[in-house]
Design a protein around this motif. Structure first.
Motif, PDB file in Angstrom:
ATOM      1  N   PHE A   1       0.836  -1.194   0.000  1.00  0.00           N
ATOM      2  CA  PHE A   1       0.000   0.000   0.000  1.00  0.00           C
ATOM      3  C   PHE A   1       0.876   1.250   0.000  1.00  0.00           C
ATOM      4  O   PHE A   1       1.222   1.801   1.039  1.00  0.00           O
ATOM      5  N   TYR A   2       1.276   1.693  -1.190  1.00  0.00           N
ATOM      6  CA  TYR A   2       2.097   2.882  -1.346  1.00  0.00           C
ATOM      7  C   TYR A   2       3.399   2.776  -0.546  1.00  0.00           C
ATOM      8  O   TYR A   2       3.883   1.715  -0.245  1.00  0.00           O
TER       9      TYR A   2
ATOM     10  N   ALA B   1      -1.362   9.362  -2.624  1.00  0.00           N
ATOM     11  CA  ALA B   1      -2.372   9.793  -3.597  1.00  0.00           C
ATOM     12  C   ALA B   1      -3.393  10.700  -2.917  1.00  0.00           C
ATOM     13  O   ALA B   1      -4.574  10.362  -2.774  1.00  0.00           O
ATOM     14  N   ALA B   2      -2.957  11.867  -2.506  1.00  0.00           N
ATOM     15  CA  ALA B   2      -3.779  12.773  -1.709  1.00  0.00           C
ATOM     16  C   ALA B   2      -4.862  13.440  -2.549  1.00  0.00           C
ATOM     17  O   ALA B   2      -4.671  13.734  -3.739  1.00  0.00           O
TER      18      ALA B   2
ATOM     19  N   ALA C   1       4.309  12.111  -8.130  1.00  0.00           N
ATOM     20  CA  ALA C   1       2.862  12.306  -8.133  1.00  0.00           C
ATOM     21  C   ALA C   1       2.547  13.566  -8.924  1.00  0.00           C
ATOM     22  O   ALA C   1       3.385  14.471  -9.035  1.00  0.00           O
ATOM     23  N   ALA C   2       1.326  13.620  -9.482  1.00  0.00           N
ATOM     24  CA  ALA C   2       0.961  14.775 -10.305  1.00  0.00           C
ATOM     25  C   ALA C   2      -0.546  14.943 -10.330  1.00  0.00           C
ATOM     26  O   ALA C   2      -1.308  13.994 -10.107  1.00  0.00           O
ATOM     27  N   GLY C   3      -0.972  16.161 -10.609  1.00  0.00           N
ATOM     28  CA  GLY C   3      -2.391  16.450 -10.729  1.00  0.00           C
ATOM     29  C   GLY C   3      -2.604  17.791 -11.404  1.00  0.00           C
ATOM     30  O   GLY C   3      -1.664  18.582 -11.553  1.00  0.00           O
ATOM     31  N   ILE C   4      -3.846  18.053 -11.828  1.00  0.00           N
ATOM     32  CA  ILE C   4      -4.212  19.328 -12.444  1.00  0.00           C
ATOM     33  C   ILE C   4      -5.509  19.807 -11.814  1.00  0.00           C
ATOM     34  O   ILE C   4      -6.474  19.047 -11.690  1.00  0.00           O
ATOM     35  N   ILE C   5      -5.542  21.082 -11.409  1.00  0.00           N
ATOM     36  CA  ILE C   5      -6.730  21.693 -10.834  1.00  0.00           C
ATOM     37  C   ILE C   5      -7.224  22.796 -11.769  1.00  0.00           C
ATOM     38  O   ILE C   5      -6.445  23.655 -12.189  1.00  0.00           O
TER      39      ILE C   5
ATOM     40  N   MET D   1      -2.234  11.597  -8.914  1.00  0.00           N
ATOM     41  CA  MET D   1      -1.858  10.326  -9.524  1.00  0.00           C
ATOM     42  C   MET D   1      -0.488   9.957  -8.983  1.00  0.00           C
ATOM     43  O   MET D   1       0.434  10.767  -8.985  1.00  0.00           O
ATOM     44  N   LEU D   2      -0.358   8.724  -8.523  1.00  0.00           N
ATOM     45  CA  LEU D   2       0.871   8.311  -7.866  1.00  0.00           C
ATOM     46  C   LEU D   2       1.696   7.423  -8.786  1.00  0.00           C
ATOM     47  O   LEU D   2       1.170   6.534  -9.448  1.00  0.00           O
ATOM     48  N   ASN D   3       2.985   7.684  -8.815  1.00  0.00           N
ATOM     49  CA  ASN D   3       3.926   6.866  -9.577  1.00  0.00           C
ATOM     50  C   ASN D   3       4.782   6.097  -8.578  1.00  0.00           C
ATOM     51  O   ASN D   3       5.813   6.577  -8.118  1.00  0.00           O
TER      52      ASN D   3
END
Length: 308
Positions: free
Chosen positions: A106-107, A121-122, A245-249, A267-269
């Motif tokens: 788990f991560y 993965a927040a 990790a990455a994301g777009i808002i 998104m978690l790598n």
């Protein structure tokens, strides 16, 4: 949490097992819980997860203290962030334990005594705007990307349901020399040409006509790179490194001056972590062996009994 009587108005600070603060013209009191710190797996698991949530908020405070729709106060946003993410982690660990799978995969986490940050993965924003899905190339390049609907503003506006004036905030957690750092870059959909329909989503940060504004936290160029690659639009922010990790808002101001947001969960790598962090099971085991841990402040942060 309780509102105090008239004789306690204006009280601020700690008294006994209570702490007092002012909010909205009212004096609020909270009870500070001092657990006996039994060395159980359940206690250690809860503290490891709480540490991950608290540290993640601290590292991403610049964006997460205002990224929850309908929460315009930074204190309320902080509490919202901690509630939703602690719930997310607890539900996932409970499901794994009940299924008999264990916590080994788990991560990645850090034991309580470690000073390392534990990216996970927040959930970093919540709202009603369209969600933009992000991917991470788990190969040696470790780049974050989105599927490219085309090469102009118009293509992205149509595909993502955007409007002129919207803010597109790119977020990455990047690993450089065993250290994790949060990087942020923002595009304002307000190009200098007449209608924006033909303005390119350029590979440059800002071209000679200013068509691709991408300021960093201090409104200075932050050396972020954006590039098309077949059907992808890649982004690496700041000084680079492996994207963990990455994301777009997506953000939009409505007619009343309120800010609308999109939902975004990082998104978690997992391939980008390496050996500096360990599985959750190991983090719990190591924390279980720790003789004394001061968790008063951590438990206090999770001690609110009502919604803000």
């Amino acid at each position: 949490m309780a509102e105090m009587t008239k004789d306690m108005y204006g009280a601020v600070g700690k008294f006994g097992n209570k702490t007092f603060y002012q909010r909205g013209g009212k004096t609020i009191a909270r009870t500070i819980t001092k657990p006996k710190n039994p060395k159980t797996e359940s206690q250690s698991l809860g503290r490891v997860l709480l540490k991950a949530v608290n540290k993640t908020y601290s590292m991403m405070k610049e964006i997460c203290n205002h990224s929850f729709e309908d929460y315009d106060n930074s204190f309320d946003c902080m509490n919202k962030f901690k509630r939703v993410n602690l719930k997310y982690l607890r539900e996932h660990t409970t499901a794994l334990l009940e299924s008999g799978q264990g916590l080994d995969h788990f991560y990645q986490f850090a034991p309580l005594q470690s000073m390392k940050w534990t990216p996970f993965a927040a959930i970093i924003s919540e709202g009603h705007l369209p969600v933009v899905s992000v991917g991470i190339d788990a190969s040696a390049s470790h780049k974050a990307y989105v599927g490219s609907p085309g090469r102009t503003y118009a293509d992205f506006v149509t595909a993502w349901g955007l409007q002129r004036g919207d803010l597109v905030t790119f977020i990455t957690v990047q690993k450089r020399e065993s250290k994790y750092a949060t990087e942020i870059a923002r595009i304002v959909l307000n190009p200098s040409n007449a209608d924006g329909s033909d303005a390119p989503m350029s590979t440059e940060i800002v071209n000679s006509e200013g068509e691709f504004p991408c300021p960093d936290r201090m409104d200075q160029l932050n050396f972020s790179t954006f590039a098309f690659d077949t059907d992808r639009f890649n982004f690496v922010l700041g000084r680079g490194g492996d994207v963990v990790a990455a994301g777009i808002i997506i953000s939009r101001e409505d007619m009343s001056g309120n800010w609308l947001r999109s939902n975004c969960q990082l998104m978690l790598n997992e391939a980008g972590f390496g050996s500096d962090l360990c599985s959750l099971a190991k983090a719990v085991e190591y924390s279980y062996k720790t003789p004394e841990i001061n968790v008063e402040s951590e438990y206090y942060l999770n001690n609110a009994d009502s919604e803000p």
